[in-house]
Design a protein around this motif. Structure first.
Motif, PDB file in Angstrom:
ATOM      1  N   VAL A   1     -21.356  -0.947   3.873  1.00 41.21           N
ATOM      2  CA  VAL A   1     -20.316  -1.905   4.261  1.00 41.21           C
ATOM      3  C   VAL A   1     -20.287  -1.967   5.785  1.00 41.21           C
ATOM      4  N   SER A   2     -19.415  -2.796   6.336  1.00 41.97           N
ATOM      5  CA  SER A   2     -19.303  -2.914   7.792  1.00 41.97           C
ATOM      6  C   SER A   2     -18.422  -1.807   8.349  1.00 41.97           C
ATOM      7  N   THR A   3     -18.564  -1.573   9.660  1.00 43.27           N
ATOM      8  CA  THR A   3     -17.719  -0.576  10.326  1.00 43.27           C
ATOM      9  C   THR A   3     -16.255  -0.997  10.263  1.00 43.27           C
ATOM     10  N   ARG A   4     -16.001  -2.299  10.369  1.00 42.62           N
ATOM     11  CA  ARG A   4     -14.622  -2.785  10.299  1.00 42.62           C
ATOM     12  C   ARG A   4     -14.010  -2.445   8.945  1.00 42.62           C
ATOM     13  N   THR A   5     -14.813  -2.585   7.869  1.00 39.35           N
ATOM     14  CA  THR A   5     -14.306  -2.236   6.534  1.00 39.35           C
ATOM     15  C   THR A   5     -13.965  -0.757   6.457  1.00 39.35           C
ATOM     16  N   ILE A   6     -14.799   0.083   7.049  1.00 35.39           N
ATOM     17  CA  ILE A   6     -14.531   1.530   7.054  1.00 35.39           C
ATOM     18  C   ILE A   6     -13.214   1.823   7.758  1.00 35.39           C
ATOM     19  N   MET A   7     -12.971   1.177   8.900  1.00 39.16           N
ATOM     20  CA  MET A   7     -11.739   1.439   9.638  1.00 39.16           C
ATOM     21  C   MET A   7     -10.519   0.996   8.830  1.00 39.16           C
ATOM     22  N   ARG A   8     -10.626  -0.119   8.094  1.00 38.94           N
ATOM     23  CA  ARG A   8      -9.512  -0.547   7.233  1.00 38.94           C
ATOM     24  C   ARG A   8      -9.292   0.462   6.106  1.00 38.94           C
ATOM     25  N   ASP A   9     -10.402   1.000   5.559  1.00 42.26           N
ATOM     26  CA  ASP A   9     -10.281   1.990   4.484  1.00 42.26           C
ATOM     27  C   ASP A   9      -9.636   3.285   4.987  1.00 42.26           C
ATOM     28  N   VAL A  10      -9.978   3.695   6.214  1.00 47.11           N
ATOM     29  CA  VAL A  10      -9.381   4.902   6.794  1.00 47.11           C
ATOM     30  C   VAL A  10      -7.873   4.707   6.962  1.00 47.11           C
ATOM     31  N   GLU A  11      -7.469   3.513   7.384  1.00 40.13           N
ATOM     32  CA  GLU A  11      -6.037   3.215   7.527  1.00 40.13           C
ATOM     33  C   GLU A  11      -5.346   3.274   6.169  1.00 40.13           C
ATOM     34  N   ALA A  12      -6.048   2.779   5.131  1.00 43.72           N
ATOM     35  CA  ALA A  12      -5.465   2.809   3.785  1.00 43.72           C
ATOM     36  C   ALA A  12      -5.299   4.252   3.295  1.00 43.72           C
ATOM     37  N   LEU A  13      -6.279   5.097   3.583  1.00 41.42           N
ATOM     38  CA  LEU A  13      -6.180   6.507   3.201  1.00 41.42           C
ATOM     39  C   LEU A  13      -5.008   7.181   3.903  1.00 41.42           C
ATOM     40  N   SER A  14      -4.850   6.892   5.193  1.00 40.70           N
ATOM     41  CA  SER A  14      -3.757   7.494   5.961  1.00 40.70           C
ATOM     42  C   SER A  14      -2.409   7.048   5.408  1.00 40.70           C
ATOM     43  N   THR A  15      -2.308   5.757   5.061  1.00 39.00           N
ATOM     44  CA  THR A  15      -1.060   5.232   4.498  1.00 39.00           C
ATOM     45  C   THR A  15      -0.731   5.909   3.169  1.00 39.00           C
ATOM     46  N   ALA A  16      -1.793   6.277   2.410  1.00 41.26           N
ATOM     47  CA  ALA A  16      -1.599   6.928   1.112  1.00 41.26           C
ATOM     48  C   ALA A  16      -1.284   8.416   1.238  1.00 41.26           C
ATOM     49  N   GLY A  17      -1.247   8.941   2.467  1.00 39.55           N
ATOM     50  CA  GLY A  17      -0.884  10.331   2.670  1.00 39.55           C
ATOM     51  C   GLY A  17      -2.041  11.287   2.870  1.00 39.55           C
ATOM     52  N   VAL A  18      -3.260  10.766   2.916  1.00 41.42           N
ATOM     53  CA  VAL A  18      -4.414  11.626   3.166  1.00 41.42           C
ATOM     54  C   VAL A  18      -4.462  11.944   4.666  1.00 41.42           C
TER      55      VAL A  18
END
Length: 332
Positions: free
Chosen positions: A30-47
């Motif tokens: 995937v793109s680097t931008r997608t990875i950064m959005r996924d990292v934000e989603a993980l952080s929001t979920a409490g990871v």
């Protein structure tokens, strides 16, 4: 699916620690931008995931955040990573699934076992597809242990090895990449003088583990080297099955001379008993019709029964020999 990708990011970070966003993007396609959005989603979920800026930066989990699988022994962990060859998974459409499954298992393994499990996946391959014309597995002697020691300790090996093509024993010093079980037959994949080579374990007459580090080519692994060697053999012409009958009083000599061509090489050490007819049927394998001409060396003591094409080739050669000797010698 995004949920699967989020889990993959989490497991990759658990396994490797800090990774660059570009590395994660390449691994997950995937793109680097997608990875950064996924990292934000993980952080929001409490990871507890965070980013480190700068040239040496990347993405990481807070220390201590991981889940171990309990109850697995070291040997069980290694056993999980004795893999089927990659081509088998690709053929079944499971290539991506295999990579995802291994990431999950590796991340969940107890930390002390991860190195051995990863090493096993790079040193042992299982290829269930039998080579065409292969007679199947021989018995494996105790020297398989020596092969394993060298492969996992990254030591060189000295082999006294009997070649199937001419039955000669030669000595080699090799640099192992690993072991492959091909439909029940064990092979050593190694470099000899910097070139990839394949050795059947059951043809080794002696094995010595040398206390010298292996000298592998940079960036070369077992899976890639096996693929090269496998293709070389698969691309050879299919063996020609030839059935002959041999006079019993010539059989022992015939089996020794044609050992490399026998469909059942064990006949050399355990020849069939003499028959009431005085003839014994033997199954052979040749690479071409032209190669069957070596059977003429036994004259009338050997007769080809099948295929008819081989009989015709030998009949023409025999006729040409007769014609040659019916003419006066050159210069007369």
């Amino acid at each position: 699916m995004k949920s699967d990708r989020l889990l993959s990011i989490l497991l990759l970070l658990q396994t490797h620690g800090q990774l660059a966003a570009a590395t994660l993007a390449e691994r997950l396609e995937v793109s680097t931008r997608t990875i950064m959005r996924d990292v934000e989603a993980l952080s929001t979920a409490g990871v507890p995931v965070y980013t480190v800026r700068g040239p040496q930066g990347g993405i990481a989990l807070l220390p201590g955040y991981h889940t171990d699988v309990t109850g697995l022994t070291a040997d069980e962990s290694r056993a999980l990573f004795v893999l089927l060859s990659g081509s088998a998974h690709v053929d079944l459409g499971l290539g991506h699934a295999l990579g995802s499954a291994l990431r999950k298992v590796m991340a969940a393994l107890p930390a002390p076992y991860r190195f051995d499990a990863d090493l096993t996946s790079r040193r042992i391959l299982i290829d269930p597809v039998r080579w065409r014309g292969s007679p199947g597995p021989d018995r494996v002697g105790p020297d398989l242990d020596a092969f394993q020691r060298a492969v996992f300790a990254d030591w060189r090996l000295r082999l006294r090895y009997r070649h199937g093509r001419d039955n000669r024993v030669r000595t080699y010093t090799v640099d192992p990449y690993g072991l492959v079980n091909k439909a029940g037959v064990w092979y050593l994949v190694a470099d000899h003088k910097g070139e990839p080579a394949l050795y059947r374990v059951d043809r080794a007459r002696s094995v010595t583990v040398l206390t010298e580090p292996v000298r592998r080519r940079d960036g070369v692994e077992l899976a890639g080297t096996w693929e090269i060697l496998r293709r070389r053999i698969d691309d050879l012409p299919a063996p020609l099955a030839v059935t002959v009958r041999v006079r019993d009083d010539t059989l022992a000599l015939f089996l020794r001379v044609h050992q490399a061509d026998l469909a059942d090489p064990d006949q050399v050490d355990s020849p069939p008993p003499a028959t009431q007819t005085g003839w014994t049927t033997v199954e052979l394998r040749f690479r071409s019709l032209f190669a069957t001409q070596t059977l003429l060396a036994f004259g009338p003591d050997v007769e080809v029964l099948t295929p008819d094409e081989a009989r015709q080739v030998l009949a023409r050669l025999a006729a040409a020999i007769v014609a040659r000797y019916e003419l006066p010698a050159a210069g007369q």
